[in-house]
Scaffold this motif. Sequence first.
Motif, PDB file in Angstrom:
ATOM      1  N   CYS A 150      -3.001   8.802   7.226  1.00 11.50           N
ATOM      2  CA  CYS A 150      -2.859   7.972   8.298  1.00 11.50           C
ATOM      3  C   CYS A 150      -4.341   7.822   8.885  1.00 11.50           C
ATOM      4  O   CYS A 150      -5.218   8.389   8.430  1.00 11.50           O
ATOM      5  CB  CYS A 150      -1.866   8.486   9.182  1.00 11.50           C
ATOM      6  SG  CYS A 150      -2.434  10.212   9.940  1.00 11.50           S
ATOM      7  N   PHE A 181       1.416  11.308  13.021  1.00 18.15           N
ATOM      8  CA  PHE A 181       1.950  11.447  11.616  1.00 18.15           C
ATOM      9  C   PHE A 181       1.667  12.736  11.126  1.00 18.15           C
ATOM     10  O   PHE A 181       2.239  13.014   9.978  1.00 18.15           O
ATOM     11  CB  PHE A 181       1.208  10.403  10.953  1.00 18.15           C
ATOM     12  CG  PHE A 181       1.535   8.876  11.230  1.00 18.15           C
ATOM     13  CD1 PHE A 181       2.845   8.440  11.101  1.00 18.15           C
ATOM     14  CD2 PHE A 181       0.721   8.223  11.970  1.00 18.15           C
ATOM     15  CE1 PHE A 181       3.267   7.078  11.188  1.00 18.15           C
ATOM     16  CE2 PHE A 181       0.911   6.948  12.473  1.00 18.15           C
ATOM     17  CZ  PHE A 181       2.115   6.495  11.930  1.00 18.15           C
ATOM     18  N   THR A 203      -0.100   5.890   1.905  1.00 16.31           N
ATOM     19  CA  THR A 203      -0.211   6.018   3.468  1.00 16.31           C
ATOM     20  C   THR A 203       1.039   5.802   4.234  1.00 16.31           C
ATOM     21  O   THR A 203       2.185   5.407   3.660  1.00 16.31           O
ATOM     22  CB  THR A 203      -1.092   4.677   4.065  1.00 16.31           C
ATOM     23  OG1 THR A 203      -0.365   3.488   3.934  1.00 16.31           O
ATOM     24  CG2 THR A 203      -2.263   4.477   3.233  1.00 16.31           C
ATOM     25  N   GLU A 204       1.173   6.143   5.291  1.00 21.21           N
ATOM     26  CA  GLU A 204       2.176   5.698   6.150  1.00 21.21           C
ATOM     27  C   GLU A 204       2.709   4.196   6.392  1.00 21.21           C
ATOM     28  O   GLU A 204       1.403   3.491   5.745  1.00 21.21           O
ATOM     29  CB  GLU A 204       2.170   6.338   7.704  1.00 21.21           C
ATOM     30  CG  GLU A 204       1.028   6.140   8.244  1.00 21.21           C
ATOM     31  CD  GLU A 204       0.956   4.720   8.962  1.00 21.21           C
ATOM     32  OE1 GLU A 204       1.844   4.131   9.299  1.00 21.21           O
ATOM     33  OE2 GLU A 204      -0.243   4.318   9.503  1.00 21.21           O
ATOM     34  N   ARG A 249      -2.679  -2.575   8.549  1.00 21.97           N
ATOM     35  CA  ARG A 249      -3.224  -1.361   8.028  1.00 21.97           C
ATOM     36  C   ARG A 249      -4.705  -1.595   7.181  1.00 21.97           C
ATOM     37  O   ARG A 249      -5.612  -0.881   7.504  1.00 21.97           O
ATOM     38  CB  ARG A 249      -2.653  -1.220   6.713  1.00 21.97           C
ATOM     39  CG  ARG A 249      -3.166   0.254   6.052  1.00 21.97           C
ATOM     40  CD  ARG A 249      -1.735   0.780   5.100  1.00 21.97           C
ATOM     41  NE  ARG A 249      -1.589  -0.288   3.851  1.00 21.97           N
ATOM     42  CZ  ARG A 249      -1.155  -0.171   2.781  1.00 21.97           C
ATOM     43  NH1 ARG A 249      -0.263   0.828   2.760  1.00 21.97           N
ATOM     44  NH2 ARG A 249      -0.855  -1.287   2.164  1.00 21.97           N
TER      45      ARG A 249
END
Length: 267
Positions: free
Chosen positions: A194, A202, A232-233, A240
Amino acid sequence: METLNILGTGCAMVTKCYNTCFTISDGHEHFLVDTGGGNTVLSNLEKLNIDINKIHHVFVSHRHNDHIMGVIWIIRAVAQQIINNKYEGSLIIYCHKDNIEAIKTIASLLLEKKFTKCFGERIIFNEIYDRCKTTILKWDIEFFDIRSTKQLQFGFTTMLANGKKITFLGDEPYREELFEYANNADYLLHEAFCLYSQKDIFKPYEKHHVTVKDACENATRLNAKTIIMYHTEDKNIENRKKLYTEEGMEFFEGNILVPDDLDIINL
């Protein structure tokens, strides 16, 4: 041309993208690195026009469901092609001996015997260990233990045909014991769970992961040319690429790539 074909970019619990996995391809054949957690791996291979018959080498980095479960679908798809006399040669699966047993056990529970009877004949398990070396397609690969504190996990490094170095660090934080493998990499594949600015949301460190800031600081110390961030989240999925690149630029002056699922990167 050698390419990195991104099949998935997300961490374990994503729903807006697939779990992290990719192929390194030489234009004809494909080396599959991890498989994600389900049969979306087959769907995304199809979307990238990667024929299952052109995959003869698969590496499973560790025994977490978002990396290992997709291999069951790969095994089934390849075994069906073998049964139909449409698959040439063998499928070789590279992983630690404990993961070999896990895959065989899961496959025996979930797949029909007509698929698993290919084990040892046309579907071969190749045990890897720290610092072991092998040749996959045209690349001399060296696997290494990433020194995980959570689950035994392996990364790898190799030189591409164009002389560029590519290093895959798995999905946990870089550790200094891996310096020789990651230093001066032209392409450093590094997890970035994150944004650092969202670490309190996160909680990456509690999950044995790092932020974009951490990944890019590592890339700077390691004199990398390009960092590729993944695992990644997915709450920031629409923005992103922009958000992660902007934060990363504060800590790394090289090339920053934040791929989406199904992106193709020319190496």
